[in-house]
Design an enzyme around this catalytic site. Structure first.
Site, PDB file in Angstrom:
ATOM      1  NE  ARG A   1      -2.483   8.506  -5.027  1.00  0.00           N
ATOM      2  CZ  ARG A   1      -1.268   8.814  -4.567  1.00  0.00           C
ATOM      3  NH1 ARG A   1      -0.421   7.837  -4.207  1.00  0.00           N
ATOM      4  NH2 ARG A   1      -0.888  10.076  -4.478  1.00  0.00           N
TER       5      ARG A   1
ATOM      6  CG  LEU B   1      -1.974  -1.052   1.397  1.00  0.00           C
ATOM      7  CD1 LEU B   1      -2.749  -0.830   2.683  1.00  0.00           C
ATOM      8  CD2 LEU B   1      -2.920  -1.077   0.209  1.00  0.00           C
ATOM      9  CG  ASP B   2       0.381   4.354  -2.922  1.00  0.00           C
ATOM     10  OD1 ASP B   2       1.289   3.623  -3.357  1.00  0.00           O
ATOM     11  OD2 ASP B   2      -0.500   4.850  -3.637  1.00  0.00           O
ATOM     12  NE  ARG B   3       4.674   9.005   5.073  1.00  0.00           N
ATOM     13  CZ  ARG B   3       5.221   8.622   6.230  1.00  0.00           C
ATOM     14  NH1 ARG B   3       5.785   7.441   6.325  1.00  0.00           N
ATOM     15  NH2 ARG B   3       5.199   9.414   7.285  1.00  0.00           N
TER      16      ARG B   3
ATOM     17  CB  THR C   1      -3.243   3.729   0.577  1.00  0.00           C
ATOM     18  OG1 THR C   1      -3.180   4.607  -0.541  1.00  0.00           O
ATOM     19  CG2 THR C   1      -4.447   2.813   0.426  1.00  0.00           C
TER      20      THR C   1
END
Length: 308
Positions: A249, A145-147, A149
Site C-alpha cells: 500500500r 494480512l491486514d483486515r 486484505t
C-alpha cells in the site's frame, strides 16, 4: 544431519521430533543447534515439561552423541495465549499438514483480535478449529494480512514450526505474490521498488517511505490496463521480498498509484469498500520435509468485479 517426521505416541500429545546423530562425540547441545532447536525452546523443554532422550534414555545437553543415536525431543504442551477466546466459525482451508495450516482469508476479517475487533478473528476461529482437531497448540501467525486484505494466510501449528518459518523468512525463502487494482495507468510493464518504510510520526497506524525506515522491496508487474467509468486503472501482480507493515500500500502510493479502495493511502472507495488487494500465491519449503510447497488462491469476487 538427519531427522524424522514429528510423531506422537500413546496418550502423550506433546509435539515430538526425532533426529539421528551423524557424528561421534558431538555434544547433544551442538546437534540440537544444528537441527535448529532454538535456545528458547531448550529452556522451555528444561523448565516447562519437555524431555530430551537419546536411544530412549533421558539425557542433558552435555551428553556426547555417537553416530546413529536416536535423539527424541519432546516439546512442552503449549498453552493458548491469554485473552485469545476460543470461537467456532468458518475457515476456508487451502492446505493443511502436521506443521502448517494455510487459509484463504476473506476481506473484513482481522488476522488477530484487536481492541476495535476483539472477536471473530482468524486466530479466534483457528483456536476453535485446533480444539476440535485436538491440536495442542496456540496460534502462530507466519504471514499476516491486514483486515481488509484477502487471500492466503499461513499459520504454524507449533512454536518450533513458527521458529523454522521465521528462519526461512529471514533468508527470504518464503515468497508471496499479491494481485491488486491501482489507480492510474502504470507507465512501465515491470518495475522494482526498493524504498525504506517506517511509521509516520503523526499516526500510530499509517506508514510512509522515509530514510530512517526499514528496507522494503516490492516487484510490480502490469497484468492489464483498463478504464472503469472513465477512470484509468491498472491490474497488477506484486511480489514481496520483505514483509513490512502496509508495504504494498505504501509503495504503490509512493509511486503515485494508490490501491483502489485504500482511503488511508489516497485511494477511492467509489467502486469497492476496501483496498483491492489479494494474496494469490505462497511458495515455501515445508519446514519438516523440506519439500517445495506452492499454494494459490483465486482473486476475491469483489476485486474480480472491477475487471469485468
Amino acid at each position: 544431519m538427519s531427522h524424522l517426521l514429528p510423531m506422537n505416541s500413546g496418550t502423550d500429545s506433546r509435539f515430538t521430533m526425532q533426529f539421528i546423530a551423524t557424528q561421534d562425540g558431538q555434544l547433544l547441545r551442538e546437534a540440537l543447534q544444528e537441527w535448529s532447536i532454538s535456545k528458547r525452546a531448550l529452556t522451555s523443554i528444561k523448565f516447562g515439561g519437555g524431555l530430551l532422550t537419546v536411544n530412549g534414555i533421558e539425557q542433558n545437553v552435555r551428553y556426547p552423541l555417537s553416530q546413529g543415536d536416536l535423539v527424541t525431543v519432546k516439546f512442552p504442551l503449549e498453552e493458548r495465549s491469554e485473552g485469545l477466546v476460543v470461537e467456532h466459525g468458518n475457515l476456508e482451508i487451502v492446505y493443511e499438514d502436521e506443521a502448517l495450516l494455510i487459509l484463504n482469508k476473506p476481506p473484513y476479517q482481522s488476522t488477530i483480535p484487536s481492541r476495535e475487533h476483539p472477536t471473530k478473528s482468524v486466530a479466534n476461529f483457528v483456536c476453535g478449529y485446533f480444539q476440535q482437531q485436538n491440536v495442542a497448540s496456540t496460534v502462530h501467525i507466519v504471514t499476516r494480512l491486514d483486515r481488509d486484505t484477502s487471500g492466503l494466510l499461513c499459520i504454524a501449528k507449533h512454536a518450533h514450526i513458527h521458529h523454522l518459518t521465521g528462519l526461512a523468512q529471514r533468508k527470504r525463502d518464503i515468497s508471496r505474490q499479491y494481485e491488486a487494482i491501482v489507480h492510474g495507468h502504470l507507465a512501465q510493464d515491470y518495475q522494482t521498488i526498493q524504498m525504506p518504510i517506517g511509521r509516520k510520526e503523526s499516526s500510530i497506524i499509517e506508514r510512509e517511505v522515509r530514510a530512517d525506515g526499514q528496507f522494503a522491496h516490492t516487484d510490480v508487474t502490469v497484468l492489464q490496463r483498463f478504464w472503469l467509468e472513465d477512470e484509468p486503472m491498472t491490474y497488477v501482480r506484486l511480489k514481496l521480498h520483505t514483509g513490512r507493515t502496509h508495504q504494498i500500500r505504501v509503495h504503490m502510493a509512493f509511486i503515485g498509484h494508490p490501491l483502489v479502495g485504500d482511503e488511508l493511502y489516497g485511494g477511492s472507495r467509489q467502486h469497492i469498500g476496501r483496498q483491492a488487494l489479494h494474496c494469490v500465491s505462497l511458495e515455501m519449503m515445508q519446514p519438516l520435509t523440506k519439500q517445495a510447497l506452492h499454494v494459490t488462491s483465486r482473486l476475491a469476487d469483489d476485486i474480480q468485479r472491477l475487471l469485468l
